[in-house]
Design a protein around this motif. Structure first.
Motif, PDB file in Angstrom:
ATOM      1  N   MET A   1      59.516  17.977   9.076  1.00 35.37           N
ATOM      2  CA  MET A   1      58.386  17.587   9.913  1.00 35.37           C
ATOM      3  C   MET A   1      58.498  16.100  10.252  1.00 35.37           C
ATOM      4  N   ILE A   2      58.307  15.795  11.479  1.00 35.77           N
ATOM      5  CA  ILE A   2      58.437  14.399  11.918  1.00 35.77           C
ATOM      6  C   ILE A   2      57.141  13.683  11.628  1.00 35.77           C
ATOM      7  N   ASN A   3      57.230  12.539  11.045  1.00 35.99           N
ATOM      8  CA  ASN A   3      56.053  11.743  10.750  1.00 35.99           C
ATOM      9  C   ASN A   3      55.534  11.112  12.034  1.00 35.99           C
ATOM     10  N   SER A   4      54.205  11.377  12.359  1.00 38.10           N
ATOM     11  CA  SER A   4      53.641  10.903  13.625  1.00 38.10           C
ATOM     12  C   SER A   4      53.484   9.388  13.630  1.00 38.10           C
ATOM     13  N   SER A   5      53.284   8.773  12.423  1.00 37.45           N
ATOM     14  CA  SER A   5      53.147   7.316  12.392  1.00 37.45           C
ATOM     15  C   SER A   5      54.453   6.638  12.804  1.00 37.45           C
ATOM     16  N   ILE A   6      55.579   7.243  12.408  1.00 35.71           N
ATOM     17  CA  ILE A   6      56.886   6.654  12.803  1.00 35.71           C
ATOM     18  C   ILE A   6      57.035   6.679  14.317  1.00 35.71           C
ATOM     19  N   ILE A   7      56.684   7.832  14.925  1.00 41.62           N
ATOM     20  CA  ILE A   7      56.811   7.963  16.398  1.00 41.62           C
ATOM     21  C   ILE A   7      55.871   6.982  17.088  1.00 41.62           C
ATOM     22  N   PHE A 327      56.750  16.613  23.295  1.00 38.73           N
ATOM     23  CA  PHE A 327      55.443  16.871  22.658  1.00 38.73           C
ATOM     24  C   PHE A 327      55.008  15.663  21.847  1.00 38.73           C
ATOM     25  N   TYR A 328      55.915  15.205  20.983  1.00 39.10           N
ATOM     26  CA  TYR A 328      55.549  14.087  20.111  1.00 39.10           C
ATOM     27  C   TYR A 328      55.344  12.812  20.906  1.00 39.10           C
ATOM     28  N   PHE A 329      56.206  12.586  21.870  1.00 40.46           N
ATOM     29  CA  PHE A 329      56.055  11.373  22.704  1.00 40.46           C
ATOM     30  C   PHE A 329      54.760  11.450  23.497  1.00 40.46           C
ATOM     31  N   GLY A 330      54.431  12.614  24.044  1.00 37.56           N
ATOM     32  CA  GLY A 330      53.199  12.780  24.826  1.00 37.56           C
ATOM     33  C   GLY A 330      51.978  12.580  23.944  1.00 37.56           C
TER      34      GLY A 330
END
Lengths: 758, 181
Positions: A1-7, A327-330
């Motif tokens: 799972m990608i950490n949203s804070s990092i993105i 998705f994550y970038f948006g």
């Protein structure tokens, strides 16, 4: 799972770069996979084409192999059945030709086998047994070796058969035939039919040996028959010597047959060997090529499926990756924007304490922080503005009260001055009030002066009106005089035009006279030319007269000769005596005719001479006439020149008259224009009079208005002034009385125009 | 009428020569009264070398003009020259010089010539005037020729007087033969 804070901590530029690199790598991998698939298909198709070509060549080689074997059989059949004197070489030639073609096929197959071996071919499966890739070239090489061996073996077969004999007349067959013939010749004395039957059986078996493949039975029968022949021979009544000879013959015959059988067996052995070798080999080659094509196509399909699966998986993986990134970038972009929008809505609703308070490190984080700072500054400014407004309202109320007192025309009131912005307004109002009061004082002074001056102007306007009336009358009188002058100028112009027309007529008459004189000169010149032409013609007539004289002389000469001829004729006639009497008459008549002709010519000559004299006189007269005509021409030309001078003088006169006409017209026009201008002056004078009356009215009004202005200004309560800078003593202005002015005008007018006395 | 006039016009030459025909007829059918009487002699006469000669019927005579006369060197003075008359070489003589014995050389004046005689006995004489047809009164015949030149006297056959002129009839063939060139 990608950490949203990092993105969230990655900047938008970096996000876009990552997205672009991911898409580029994905498409590069997909393209490479597709390219690999296409190249693989291409190689597979090329291999298939090689196998198809290989199969075609095998079919061609098989065809040639069958032809070789057929001509081989033809050869064997022809030599076994041949009983003639010579052998036909056609089967051998055809066999050699097709052997050569077969060798070419084998060479081509070997080359193609090398190509197939060089290509990355799969293993060949024949009869469910996997064979190495090198199987096909090896098979071709073996077949080529067999073909070479067959060629060598066939040459041996030919040699064996040649030793046996292609026909009955060569080789061992000839010897056998000769021996049997010798036996038959020796048997004639024996007179034993059994021996002859035995010989026939021997020939039958011999022929069978030559024609059949299985020789054993015929050979055994032949050996039995030879023994039978010997047995019968023993029982015959031949002498011993003959019997021994026949036995020797039959033994020799058997030996020859032995050799024939040996050679035939060798030849048949080679033939049977290749029957079981080359045919299956070609079949194997054909089958292997077909199997290779099928196998290659199957491999191609397998590769295509694998490549399609790989490309599909790659595309799906790239799509998932890009979708996840998007998705994550948006999400990292959409969330801060929503938060910002909510903060703006709260502020709009009046919640000045609402803030974004973002903890992101990217561009949106910076934007939220700047927005919060901006809100803080704006709230501070708003509270300060409210305080200032309250202070300003108080100052404005004070100002309004002071202005209300000023509106009551009391310029002695002072407006209170505060420290805020209205303080400057109060100072300005005070200054304005002071300046206005000063101005009104000045206006009052000037109004009184204007009233005085207006009275003076009123008097002067009345004076000007009287003078203008006098001028108008003088101008009207001038117009009457100018009309008379203009009429006189018009009369002069008409007279000048009449003179001009008369001068034109004079020019026309002069031109007519000049034309007449020129025509006279031309006529005289024409007469002179005619006289000259007549003179020439008369001279030609004289020349013709001379020609006539010549002709007359000729006629005279002819007449003289005729005379002489007639004389001769007459004398000859006289000499002829009585016989020439008639001729003498004719001659005399001819003589007379000649004499008459001569007389006529003499008369003509006289006439011609007279003509010449007359012609000469005429020419002389003509010359005189020409001289007279020349004199007349000269006189006419002088008259023409005089007429030209006259014409020129008349033209000058006409030009002078034209100038006079033009000048008089111009003068008349000028007079007319002066009259028109004078009328305009009269009209203008009347207009001036009218305007002066209006001016007088306006001057009266001006006096009234100045009085009214004074009364109006006196309503203001103005501060007292010590001095009046514009105070003018009206009484000091000198205004002449109307009667004096009118008198002065009369004096000026009487000096210039006595008509005016008013 | 028109046809008759046309025929007349076509034969007009015949009517114009009617006089000639009459003369011809009279010449063949008979002689004039004078001739019948024999008192008139009609013959040609010519003047040469200031002398008058009669040409009788027996003498052949022909008039020529503009003949080419070729000078003959070392010949007699009275011989003007010779001329080629239709192939015959004819001597042209100055009769006056011959008769009078003048020694000066004769000159041809390009006059007309009277060729008298036939064959070898032909001479040419320079004429003063052309011959004319003359009629002599036979009664005026002269018989005394003693006054005439000695050179010509033996050859005079007869002579007539006409208008105070004496016309001699010379036997030219004999005279020609007597001349030694």
């Amino acid at each position: 799972m990608i950490n949203s804070s990092i993105i969230s901590n990655i900047s938008i530029n970096k996000k876009l770069t990552i997205l672009f690199i991911s898409v580029a790598i994905g498409f590069a991998i997909t393209t490479a996979a597709y390219w690999f698939k296409v190249m693989n298909e291409r190689e597979s198709i090329e291999r298939t084409n090689l196998f198809i070509e290989y199969s075609n060549l095998i079919s061609e080689a098989q065809k040639n192999y069958f032809k070789v074997r057929r001509f081989e059989k033809d050869f064997l059949l022809s030599i076994s059945a041949s009983t003639g004197q010579t052998y036909n070489n056609t089967p051998l030639d055809e066999h050699a030709k097709h052997v050569s073609l077969l060798e070419d096929n084998m060479v081509e197959l070997r080359n193609l086998g090398d190509k197939i071996n060089a290509s990355r071919s799969e293993e060949v499966v024949i009869n469910e047994i996997e064979m190495p890739v090198e199987y096909i070239p090896e098979l071709v090489t073996q077949a080529s070796t067999v073909v070479d061996n067959y060629k060598t073996s066939f040459s041996d077969i030919v040699k064996f058969n040649q030793f046996v004999g292609f026909t009955d007349n060569d080789g061992l067959r000839l010897k056998a035939k000769q021996l049997l013939n010798s036996i038959e010749s020796n048997l004639e004395t024996a007179n034993n039919p059994k021996l002859l039957v035995s010989i026939a059986n021997l020939r039958f078996n011999e022929k069978h040996i030559l024609q059949s493949i299985d020789l054993t039975e015929s050979y055994e029968n032949l050996k039995i028959e030879t023994q039978e022949f010997k047995n019968i021979l023993k029982r015959t009544a031949l002498n011993l010597q003959n019997k021994n000879i026949l036995v020797n013959y039959i033994d020799d015959y058997l030996n020859i047959i032995d050799e024939i059988v040996t050679n035939k067996r060798n030849a048949n052995e080679y033939t049977e060997l290749y029957d079981f070798m080359l045919g299956p080999m070609f079949d194997e080659m054909g089958r292997s090529s077909q199997l290779s094509i099928i196998q290659n196509q199957a491999a191609l399909e397998k590769d295509t499926i694998v490549a399609t699966i790989v490309v599909s998986i790659l595309l799906i993986a790239i799509a998932i990756l890009i979708s996840s990134l998007l998705f994550y970038f948006g999400d990292s972009i959409r969330k801060p924007i929503n938060k910002l929008l909510n903060t703006i809505h709260d502020v709009n609703k009046g919640n000045l304490n609402a803030r974004v308070n973002s903890d992101q490190k990217d561009e949106f984080g910076e934007l939220a922080e700047s927005f919060d700072q901006l809100l803080d500054e704006k709230v501070a400014q708003l509270s300060y503005s409210e305080k200032e407004n309250e202070e300003l309202n108080e100052s404005v109320i004070k100002l309004i009260k002071a202005v209300a007192q000023l509106s009551k025309k009391d310029f002695t009131v002072k407006v209170p001055v505060s420290e805020d912005i209205t303080g400057a307004v109060g100072d300005s109002l005070n200054l304005l009030t002071k300046q206005t009061a000063d101005a009104l004082i000045n206006v009052r002074t000037i109004s009184s002066q204007v009233a005085g001056v207006s009275n003076i102007v009123h008097k002067q306007s009345r004076l000007v009106m009287a003078v203008a009336e006098q001028e108008r009358k003088q101008v009207e009188h001038t117009v009457v005089e100018l009309n008379k002058s203009s009429d006189a100028m018009n009369k002069i112009s008409e007279d000048a035009e009449d003179a001009n027309e008369r001068a034109d007529n004079a020019i026309k008459n002069t031109q007519y006279a000049l034309t007449a004189v020129n025509r006279s000169v031309e006529g005289i010149n024409s007469i002179r030319d005619t006289i000259r032409e007549t003179e020439k013609r008369i001279k030609r007539l004289g020349e013709r007269s001379q020609e006539i004289t010549g002709i007359v002389n000729l006629i005279n000469s002819i007449a003289e000769r005729t005379h002489i001829l007639a004389l001769n004729a007459s004398m000859h006639a006289s000499a002829a005596g009585e016989a020439g009497r008639g001729f003498a008459v004719v001659a005399e008549e001819v003589q007379r005719l000649a004499e008459s002709a001569r007389e006529a010519t003499t008369e003509i000559d006289t006439l011609v001479n007279n003509i010449r004299i007359e012609t000469k006189d005429t020419v002389t007269a003509m010359n005189k006439a020409i001289t007279q005509v020349a004199d007349g021409t000269q006189l006419a030309e002088q008259a023409g020149e005089a007429m030209q001078h006259t014409e020129k003088s008349t033209e000058d006169l006409v030009k002078a008259v034209e100038k006079i006409t033009i000048s008089s017209k111009d003068q008349a026009n000028v007079s007319q224009q002066i009259v028109e201008k004078s009328k305009e002056i009269v009209l203008n004078t009347r207009k001036t009079d009218k305007y002066l009356q209006k001016q007088a009215t306006n001057t009266n009004n001006l006096v009234k208005f100045s009085k009214k202005l004074l009364s109006t200004i006196r309503t203001f309560n103005l501060p007292e002034k010590d001095s009046d800078p514009y105070n003018i003593n009206v009484a000091t202005i000198d205004v002449p009385e109307i009667s004096d002015a009118m008198k002065k005008q009369d004096v000026d007018a009487s000096g210039n125009d006595k008509v005016v006395n008013a | 009428m028109d046809t008759a006039k046309q025929i007349h016009n076509e034969n007009s030459w015949l009517f114009d020569n009617e006089k000639l025909i009459e003369k011809l007829e009279s010449a063949y059918q008979g002689t004039s009264d004078e001739k019948q009487s024999g008192s008139v002699l009609r013959c040609y006469g010519f003047k040469a070398s200031n002398m008058n000669f009669i040409i009788d019927e027996a003498t052949a005579c022909e008039i020529l003009e503009e003949s080419n006369i070729h000078f003959v060197p070392l010949s007699a003075t009275w011989l003007i020259g010779v001329s080629n008359i239709r192939g015959d070489v004819v001597p042209i003589i100055d009769l006056e010089k011959l008769i009078n014995g003048d020694d000066t050389n004769a000159e041809y004046k390009n006059r007309k010539l009277a060729i008298i005689g036939k064959g070898e006995n032909t001479i040419g004489i320079e004429l003063d005037e052309l011959p004319v047809l003359l009629e002599f009164d036979k009664r005026k015949k002269l018989n005394d020729f003693s006054n005439q030149a000695e050179r010509i006297r033996p050859f005079i056959q007869y002579a007539y007087t006409k208008d105070d002129d004496i016309w001699f009839c010379i036997n030219f063939p004999s005279f020609i033969q007597s001349i030694s060139f």
